[in-house]
Design an enzyme around this catalytic site. Structure first.
Site, short mmCIF file in Angstrom:
data_model
loop_
_atom_site.label_atom_id
_atom_site.label_comp_id
_atom_site.label_asym_id
_atom_site.label_seq_id
_atom_site.Cartn_x
_atom_site.Cartn_y
_atom_site.Cartn_z
N GLU A 1 -12.67 5.62 6.34
CA GLU A 1 -11.53 5.79 7.21
C GLU A 1 -10.87 6.83 7.29
O GLU A 1 -10.40 7.52 6.34
CB GLU A 1 -10.76 4.40 7.03
CG GLU A 1 -11.27 3.04 7.12
CD GLU A 1 -10.37 2.17 7.18
OE1 GLU A 1 -10.04 1.55 8.25
OE2 GLU A 1 -9.96 1.69 6.23
N SER B 1 0.81 -1.20 -0.04
CA SER B 1 0.10 0.06 -0.12
C SER B 1 0.84 1.24 0.11
O SER B 1 1.53 1.51 -1.00
CB SER B 1 -1.08 0.04 1.18
OG SER B 1 -1.84 1.01 1.21
N ASP C 1 -2.47 6.51 -3.41
CA ASP C 1 -1.24 5.92 -2.75
C ASP C 1 -0.59 4.87 -3.76
O ASP C 1 -1.21 4.58 -4.84
CB ASP C 1 -1.67 5.32 -1.31
CG ASP C 1 -2.75 4.12 -1.46
OD1 ASP C 1 -3.24 3.98 -2.57
OD2 ASP C 1 -2.38 3.37 -0.83
C1 G16 Z 1 -4.76 -0.70 5.59
C2 G16 Z 1 -6.22 -1.06 5.83
C3 G16 Z 1 -7.29 0.13 6.30
C4 G16 Z 1 -6.35 0.81 7.39
C5 G16 Z 1 -4.93 1.26 7.13
C6 G16 Z 1 -4.34 1.67 8.40
O1 G16 Z 1 -4.93 0.43 4.46
O2 G16 Z 1 -6.82 -1.49 4.86
O3 G16 Z 1 -8.22 -0.19 6.52
O4 G16 Z 1 -7.14 1.81 8.01
O5 G16 Z 1 -4.36 0.17 6.72
O6 G16 Z 1 -4.16 0.53 9.22
P1 G16 Z 1 -3.15 0.77 10.46
O7 G16 Z 1 -3.64 1.97 11.28
O8 G16 Z 1 -3.15 -0.56 11.28
O9 G16 Z 1 -1.88 1.09 10.07
P2 G16 Z 1 -3.89 0.38 3.12
O10 G16 Z 1 -3.95 1.46 2.30
O11 G16 Z 1 -2.47 0.25 4.01
O12 G16 Z 1 -4.24 -1.05 2.73
#
Ligand code: G16
Length: 543
Positions: free
Chosen positions: A363, A113, A277
Site C-alpha cells: 500500500e 499504529s 512505525d
Molecule cells: C492502516 C491499514 C492500512 C491503511 C492505513 C491507512 O495501517 O492497515 O491498510 O492503508 O491504515 O489508512 P487510512 O488511509 O484509512 O488512514 P496502519 O499502519 O495504521 O495499521
C-alpha cells in the site's frame, strides 16, 4: 475463581475503522470503554470458551493496563490460554505470526499504529482471526452492532498477572503463556532471507541506519540487524521503545522520520536507510540521496523478489490498495501474473493471500508484506530490500533508475489535510461525487478526464462487496487523482489526496516528484476545490 458481571450501557462511536478501533487514549481510559469493546469482540466471534488467543501491543501508554483488563475478561469468558508477548509487547507482524504458528483462535493487538502515543495521544485495539489477519468488515460490523446493544460484561476479579517473566502462569483457570516477542519472528525472517549473504554484506562494510522511532521494532531490529547479521552497534537508531515514542510521531515518512532523512540526504549518508512505525508493520526505504516511495518499493520488491530464498519459486500474484500507484501493475504484466486492486485496509488482502492468489501485497501508506503473515511487515520489507541489494550489488538509486528504465515511472505523492472539520470534509466529497458523471471528457489543467468513479470492490474469493472506497479521477495518458477520507484518524477528518502521473521514458524519468506532479496537484485543487472547501492552503503532510 470469582467472576464479576458488570452492568454497562452502549457507548456511541465504537465503530472499527480502516484498522480496528482507534480513539484518543483518554477515550479508551473512560469507564467501560475498553471493556465494552472487548466484550463485543468475544461476542462477535461466538464467545471465548475453551479458545486460545495471542495478546500484545506496541507498548504505547495504556498498553500495560489494557493487557491486564483483556486477560481478566478472557479468563472470565472461559478462554483456555492466552499467549502474551513479554511485558505485553508484540509487533503487529510478530503477533500475526504467532497466531498462525501456534494455531490459535485469533489474537488481540493493541496499537494505534503510526499515531502518536501518550495519555494525550491515541490508543487502539483490533482483533485478528485464526489466519493471523485483521478481522474482515463482516466481523467488525458484528462487533459494532454488539457495542450498540451491550448491557453487561464479565471480568475475573483478581490481582494483576505477571507478564514480565517468560513461562506459564495463570489468570483464574486460564493459562497465560508469556513468550519472547522477538524469537519466533526472527526465526521466520531467517527462513525467508539469505542471512549468510546479508552477513557478508555487512562484513564487507555496507552501512545502514534503521530508525525504530522509539517504537516497537527497536528490539526486533537490534536482534536481527545487529546481533544476527552483524551490523555495527548504532545501526539501529531510536531503538529504545517508549510509551510516547520519545514524544515523536512514529510514522515512517519523510516528514516524521526527518532525522533519518537528514542523514540520508546529507554528506554522511549510509548506503541504506529504513524506518518502521509504532507497531512495526509500516516501513520507509531510502537510499543515499534517494527516497523510495512505498508504491515504487512494492514494484521493486515484486520485480526482484525471486532473489530471496523465500520467494525463489516466483510470485502467484500481487495486490495493491486502490490509491497505491499502479507501478506494480507493470511488473505483474511483465511477469505474467495477476495484479489485484483492493480498497484501503490490509484486511482486504487476507482472502487473496489465503486463497493463494497473491504472494506480495502493498500500500501507498508505507505497508508491504507477503504471504508469510497476514499483516504488513516493516522489518520484512527492509530485509527483502537488503537481500536484493546483497544480490545485485548496486545502490538503491541505481536500482530505481534501472527499474524506471525497464517499466516506466509512476510519479506519485500523497497530500494529507489533517484534522479538517468533519462537515467540511464530507461536503467536499459529496460535492465531488455529485459531479462524477459530468467529469469524463472535460479538460482540467490541459488534461482530459477519461473516467471518474467511486471505487467499489467485489472480493473474488468470498463475493462480498465494499462500496464507497474513494473517488477516482483518471486522465488520458495515465495520470490519476484519488480522493478519500482516512479511516484511522482520531481528530476531525483527514482528507487524503493521492496524485499520480505516468511517464513511459526513456526521457523524463528522473525529475523531482513535486515538480513532475505540479499540474496534477493543480488539477486536484481545481476538481475538488480543496482550498475553498477546507480553507487550507497546503497539505499538512506530503509523502
Ligand atoms: C492502516 C491499514 C492500512 C491503511 C492505513 C491507512 O495501517 O492497515 O491498510 O492503508 O491504515 O489508512 P487510512 O488511509 O484509512 O488512514 P496502519 O499502519 O495504521 O495499521
Amino acid at each position: 475463581m470469582s467472576v464479576l458481571t458488570i452492568e454497562t450501557t452502549p457507548i456511541q462511536g465504537q465503530k472499527p475503522g480502516t484498522s480496528g478501533l482507534r480513539k484518543t487514549t483518554r477515550t479508551f481510559m473512560g469507564t467501560h470503554y475498553l471493556e465494552n469493546f472487548v466484550a463485543s469482540i468475544f461476542g462477535a466471534i461466538g464467545g471465548a470458551e475453551g479458545k486460545t488467543f495471542v495478546l500484545g501491543g506496541d507498548g504505547r501508554y495504556f498498553n500495560d493496563r489494557a493487557v491486564q483488563v483483556i486477560l481478566r475478561m478472557a479468563a472470565a469468558e472461559g478462554a483456555a490460554r492466552v499467549i502474551v508477548g513479554q511485558g505485553g509487547i508484540l509487533s503487529t507482524p510478530a503477533a500475526s505470526n504467532l497466531i498462525r504458528t501456534r494455531g490459535t483462535d485469533g489474537g488481540i493487538i493493541l496499537s494505534a499504529s503510526h499515531n502518536p502515543g501518550g495519555i494525550d495521544a491515541d490508543f487502539g485495539i483490533k482483533f485478528n482471526g485464526p489466519n493471523g489477519g485483521p478481522a474482515p468488515e463482516s466481523l467488525t460490523a458484528k462487533m459494532h452492532d454488539l457495542t450498540m446493544r451491550i448491557i453487561g460484561y464479565r471480568i475475573w476479579e483478581g490481582a494483576d498477572v505477571d507478564v514480565s517473566s517468560l513461562g506459564e502462569t495463570s489468570c483464574g483457570e486460564m493459562t497465560v503463556e508469556v513468550v519472547d516477542p522477538v524469537d519466533d519472528y526472527a526465526e521466520l525472517m531467517e527462513e525467508l532471507f539469505d542471512f549468510s549473504a546479508l552477513k557478508a554484506l555487512f562484513a564487507g562494510g555496507f552501512t545502514m541506519r534503521f530508525d525504530a522511532m522509539h517504537a516497537v521494532t527497536g528490539p526486533y531490529a537490534t536482534e536481527i540487524l545487529e546481533r544476527r547479521l552483524g551490523a555495527p552497534a548504532g545501526t539501529v537508531m531510536n531503538g529504545n521503545p517508549s510509551p510516547d515514542f520519545g514524544g515523536g510521531h512514529p510514522d515512517p515518512n519523510p516528514t516524521w522520520a526527518k532525522e533519518l532523512m537528514d542523514v540520508m540526504m546529507g554528506s554522511d549518508a549510509t548506503d541504506f536507510g529504513a524506518a518502521s512505525d509504532g507497531d512495526g508493520d509500516r516501513n520507509m526505504i531510502v537510499g543515499k540521496g534517494a527516497y523510495v516511495t512505498p508504491s515504487d518499493s512494492l514494484a521493486v520488491l515484486a520485480a526482484n523478489a525471486t532473489l530471496a530464498p523465500g520467494y525463489a519459486n516466483g510470485l502467484a500474484g500481487v495486490a495493491r490498495s486502490m490509491p497505491t500507484s499502479r507501478a506494480v501493475d507493470r511488473v505483474a504484466e511483465a511477469l505474467g501474473i495477476e495484479a489485484y486492486e483492493t480498497p484501503t485496509g490490509w484486511k482486504f488482502f487476507g482472502n487473496l493471500l489465503d486463497a493463494g492468489k497473491v504472494t506480495l501485497c502493498g500500500e501507498e501508506s508505507a505497508g508491504t508484506g507477503s504471504d508469510h503473515v497476514r499483516e504488513k511487515d516493516g522489518l520484512w520489507a527492509v530485509l527483502l530490500w537488503l537481500n536484493i541489494l546483497a544480490a545485485r550489488k548496486i545502490s538503491v538509486a541505481e536500482i530505481m533508475a534501472d527499474h524506471w528504465t525497464s517499466y516506466g515511472r509512476n510519479y506519485y505523492s500523497r497530500h494529507d489535510y489533517e484534522a479538517v472539520e468533519t462537515d467540511k470534509a464530507n461536503a467536499l466529497l459529496e460535492r465531488l461525487e455529485a459531479k462524477l458523471s459530468d467529469l469524463p471528457g472535460t479538460i482540467v489543467q490541459g488534461m482530459t478526464v477519461e473516467a471518474a468513479d467511486q471505487f467499489a470492490y467485489d472480493d473474488p474469493v468470498d463475493g462480498s462487496r465494499s462500496e464507497g472506497q474513494g473517488v477516482r479521477v483518471m486522465f488520458e495518458g495515465g495520470a490519476r487523482i484519488v480522493f478519500r477520507l482516512s479511516g484511522t484518524g482520531t481528530q476531525g477528518a483527514t482528507l487524503r489526496v493521492y496524485l499520480e502521473d505516468r511517464v513511459e521514458g526513456p526521457e523524463g524519468l528522473d525529475r523531482p516528484a513535486d515538480e513532475a506532479l505540479q499540474t496534477i496537484v493543480a488539477a486536484a485543487d481545481e476538481i475538488a476545490q480543496i482550498h475553498e472547501m477546507t480553507g487550507r492552503d497546503k497539505p499538512d503532510v506530503t509523502t
